[in-house]
Enzyme design. Structure first.
Site, short mmCIF file in Angstrom:
data_model
loop_
_atom_site.label_atom_id
_atom_site.label_comp_id
_atom_site.label_asym_id
_atom_site.label_seq_id
_atom_site.Cartn_x
_atom_site.Cartn_y
_atom_site.Cartn_z
N ARG A 123 -1.65 8.71 -3.25
CA ARG A 123 -2.64 7.35 -2.61
C ARG A 123 -3.71 8.06 -2.09
O ARG A 123 -3.68 9.35 -1.59
CB ARG A 123 -1.75 6.58 -1.47
CG ARG A 123 -2.29 5.29 -0.96
CD ARG A 123 -1.44 4.69 0.03
NE ARG A 123 -1.16 5.44 1.06
CZ ARG A 123 -0.27 5.21 2.12
NH1 ARG A 123 0.62 4.27 1.84
NH2 ARG A 123 -0.45 5.94 3.16
N ASP A 124 -4.91 7.33 -1.97
CA ASP A 124 -6.06 7.94 -1.31
C ASP A 124 -6.54 9.24 -1.94
O ASP A 124 -6.75 10.17 -1.36
CB ASP A 124 -5.88 7.90 0.13
CG ASP A 124 -7.14 8.04 0.81
OD1 ASP A 124 -8.26 7.64 0.29
OD2 ASP A 124 -7.22 8.55 2.02
N SER A 161 -5.34 9.09 3.82
CA SER A 161 -4.20 8.21 3.81
C SER A 161 -3.25 8.46 2.84
O SER A 161 -2.78 7.70 2.22
CB SER A 161 -4.80 6.82 4.01
OG SER A 161 -5.81 6.54 5.05
N TYR A 193 0.84 -1.03 -0.07
CA TYR A 193 -0.02 -0.07 0.04
C TYR A 193 0.82 1.30 -0.01
O TYR A 193 1.15 1.98 1.12
CB TYR A 193 -0.75 -0.26 1.34
CG TYR A 193 -1.91 1.09 1.36
CD1 TYR A 193 -2.99 1.16 0.52
CD2 TYR A 193 -1.93 1.87 2.52
CE1 TYR A 193 -4.03 2.30 0.63
CE2 TYR A 193 -3.02 2.79 2.80
CZ TYR A 193 -3.86 3.06 1.70
OH TYR A 193 -4.86 4.03 1.87
N ASP A 217 -8.47 0.33 -2.08
CA ASP A 217 -8.86 1.63 -2.65
C ASP A 217 -8.82 2.15 -3.96
O ASP A 217 -9.32 2.68 -4.51
CB ASP A 217 -9.13 2.73 -1.75
CG ASP A 217 -9.84 2.50 -0.55
OD1 ASP A 217 -10.52 1.35 -0.34
OD2 ASP A 217 -9.73 3.32 0.27
N ASP A 275 -9.13 4.37 12.28
CA ASP A 275 -9.29 4.85 11.00
C ASP A 275 -9.00 6.33 10.77
O ASP A 275 -9.02 6.92 9.71
CB ASP A 275 -10.86 4.64 10.28
CG ASP A 275 -11.28 3.26 10.35
OD1 ASP A 275 -10.36 2.29 9.93
OD2 ASP A 275 -12.32 2.68 10.59
C1 LIG Z 1 -10.90 -1.30 -0.24
C2 LIG Z 1 -12.03 -0.84 0.44
O1 LIG Z 1 -13.06 -1.04 0.06
N1 LIG Z 1 -12.08 -0.05 1.30
C3 LIG Z 1 -12.87 0.57 2.03
C4 LIG Z 1 -13.22 -0.46 3.05
O2 LIG Z 1 -14.45 0.13 3.85
C5 LIG Z 1 -14.21 1.47 4.30
C6 LIG Z 1 -15.39 1.82 4.95
O3 LIG Z 1 -16.41 1.89 4.12
C7 LIG Z 1 -13.78 2.42 3.21
O4 LIG Z 1 -13.48 3.75 3.69
C8 LIG Z 1 -12.86 2.02 2.22
O5 LIG Z 1 -12.44 2.78 1.31
#
Ligand SMILES: CC(=O)N[C@H]1CO[C@H](CO)[C@@H](O)[C@@H]1O
Ligand SMILES: *[C@@H]1O[C@H](CO)[C@@H](O)[C@H](O)[C@H]1NC(C)=O
Ligand SMILES: *[C@@H]1O[C@H](CO)[C@@H](O)[C@H](O)[C@H]1NC(C)=O
Ligand SMILES: *[C@@H]1O[C@H](CO)[C@@H](O)[C@H](O)[C@H]1NC(C)=O
Ligand SMILES: *[C@@H]1O[C@H](CO)[C@@H](O)[C@H](O)[C@H]1NC(C)=O
Ligand SMILES: *[C@@H]1O[C@H](CO)[C@@H](O)[C@H](O)[C@H]1NC(C)=O
Ligand SMILES: *[C@@H]1O[C@H](CO)[C@@H](O)[C@H](O)[C@H]1NC(C)=O
Length: 392
Positions: free
Chosen positions: A121-122, A128, A116, A169, A349
């Site tokens: 990113r993000d 993140s 990651y 993500d 988180d």
């Molecule tokens: C990879 C992914 O789906 N990440 C998600 C997992 O769930 C959290 C909470 O809903 C999301 O913020 C992430 O993006």
């Protein structure tokens, strides 16, 4: 060679000396069979050490049952997140620990890692953001300073099997967040970065799972074909670099709270056919097959033990939760390789979500012990206790 035949061949006198490690390793290609089957989910020492304070907190209240349940969590395999160049050193430490465990128990270990660290990113959340940016040569740095050494470590540890989740993500953002300028900009970088990672992490002991977001994101009927097409594109890009490069499958719901099997389904899932992660995996599977992709999944249930605590599907931050189904290959689905715990429950988180026991959420990644205690108490199925005299 099969482990059982090796053990049969070892005489009693030689049991105390270590087996040659190659003998313990599984000879099957981790990309062609369910790599979790017959393996121990290696429980990493770092997460176990974080949980020491949770055990202590329960004991301070004379709550020996929940302290004992927390010891069970300490022995449960979770993913090690390697999220920057400095974190690469954790790979070597984890490998050394897993080898020691493999020698001690004579059971083949599967080591779970998250990769990651994409540039930019993000792109949609920003919570993140990472150490590399595309405008500062980030893609080249990602390849040479991060992916290359990462791959070298895993390829050298032929005696262990690895399950690696690629870039949570990121492709989800490529698929649905093109309206955000920063994500639109980041898309080609993400595709090239992940393709490079796939191309370079090719070895029979490495099972790659591309992150496929979760059912509340990509599971809508209209998004499924777009998702599969995007994954297919990136794997083809990888095959342009390494001919016949392959992945094992996809990881879903990393860090999320969606149940494997919803009972009852949550109202916020509206008309989605992917109202839980099992339905999501099974809905996406035929689209993957049509794009020449393997329809195999691992599904994070690390914090999915308590259902229907949220009012919105999009609520992603420190929701009220419990530890979920313990990692297992008994998934009741031919497309699901394993239930896993990808998110180390207890690491925040971010500074959001409701207070727990009067304490606010700390910054992303920081340990939040009150939240962890809640995960233990709310676990569903309830965690089996491990009392001190049962520790070996
Ligand atoms: C990879 C992914 O789906 N990440 C998600 C997992 O769930 C959290 C909470 O809903 C999301 O913020 C992430 O993006
Ligand atoms: C825990 O148990 C011990 C021994 O029974 C007792 O002395 C102590 O007061 C208890 N502590 C709490 C917080 O209940
Ligand atoms: C996207 O990239 C272009 C070209 O490099 C740049 O001018 C622009 O500022 C970027 N937009 C964002 C939101 O990063
Ligand atoms: C693969 O490489 C070929 C030749 O360089 C190129 O034409 C093609 O577009 C590439 N495909 C992908 C998916 O990158
Ligand atoms: C869904 O909404 C109905 C009607 O408001 C309610 O009775 C039910 O409990 C809700 N279901 C869940 C899982 O929250
Ligand atoms: C997969 O392809 C077949 C044959 O083209 C088609 O009939 C089927 O509808 C496709 N499935 C999906 C989910 O797109
Ligand atoms: C699989 O099905 C059995 C029997 O219904 C059930 O007990 C078990 O919890 C299911 N496993 C998962 C991972 O859902």
């Amino acid at each position: 060679m099969k482990l059982s035949s090796v053990l049969a061949a070892v005489s009693v006198a030689s049991v105390s000396s270590a087996l040659p490690l190659e003998a313990v390793a599984d000879s099957a290609d981790a990309r062609d069979v369910n790599p979790f089957r017959g393996k121990n989910y290696f429980a990493n020492a770092f997460y176990a050490s974080e949980l020491d304070q949770t055990v202590a907190a329960f004991l301070a209240r004379n709550d020996t049952l929940n302290a004992a349940r927390t010891r069970t969590v300490q022995k449960t395999g979770t993913f090690v997140w390697v999220s920057n160049v400095a974190g690469l050193k954790n790979i070597g430490e984890t490998i050394a620990d897993a080898r020691a465990e493999q020698r001690r128990t004579r059971r083949p270990q599967i080591v779970e890692l998250v990769l990651y660290n994409l540039p930019d990113r993000d792109c949609s959340g920003g919570a993140s953001g990472g150490e590399f940016t595309s405008i500062n040569n980030g893609l080249e740095l990602y390849k040479t300073k991060f992916v290359d050494p990462y791959a070298a470590e895993l390829k050298a540890a032929k005696d262990l099997t690895f399950a690696v989740i690629l870039e949570p993500d990121s492709l989800g953002n490529v698929i649905t967040n093109q309206n955000l300028p920063f994500c639109a900009n980041a898309s080609t970088i993400y595709e090239q970065g992940i393709a490079y990672a796939i191309a370079n992490l090719q070895a029979p002991n490495i099972a790659l799972y591309i992150d496929a977001a979760h059912g509340g994101w990509l599971g809508w009927d209209d998004n499924l074909p777009l998702a599969a097409a995007e994954f297919g594109k990136v794997v083809k890009m990888a095959q342009n670099i390494t001919k016949r490069a392959k992945i094992r499958g996809f990881a879903t719901n990393v860090s999320n709270f969606n149940p494997y099997v919803a009972n009852p389904r949550a109202n916020y899932t509206e008309y989605s056919n992917a109202f839980d992660e099992l339905h999501y995996a099974e809905a996406l599977a035929p689209h993957l097959t049509n794009n020449s992709l393997p329809a195999h999944f691992i599904i994070d249930q690390g914090r999915a033990g308590k259902q229907n605590t949220r009012t919105e599907w999009g609520d992603w931050c420190n929701a009220e939760a419990g530890y979920g189904i313990i990692p297992t290959t008994e998934t009741n689905s031919t497309v699901v390789d394993s239930i896993v715990w990808a998110k180390p429950g207890g690491e925040s988180d971010g500074p959001c979500g409701a207070d727990v026991a009067g304490t606010p959420a700390p910054n992303a990644g920081k340990w939040w012990d009150e939240y962890t205690q809640m995960l233990v108490v709310n676990a569903n199925p309830p965690l089996k206790p491990t009392y001190k005299n049962q520790l070996q």
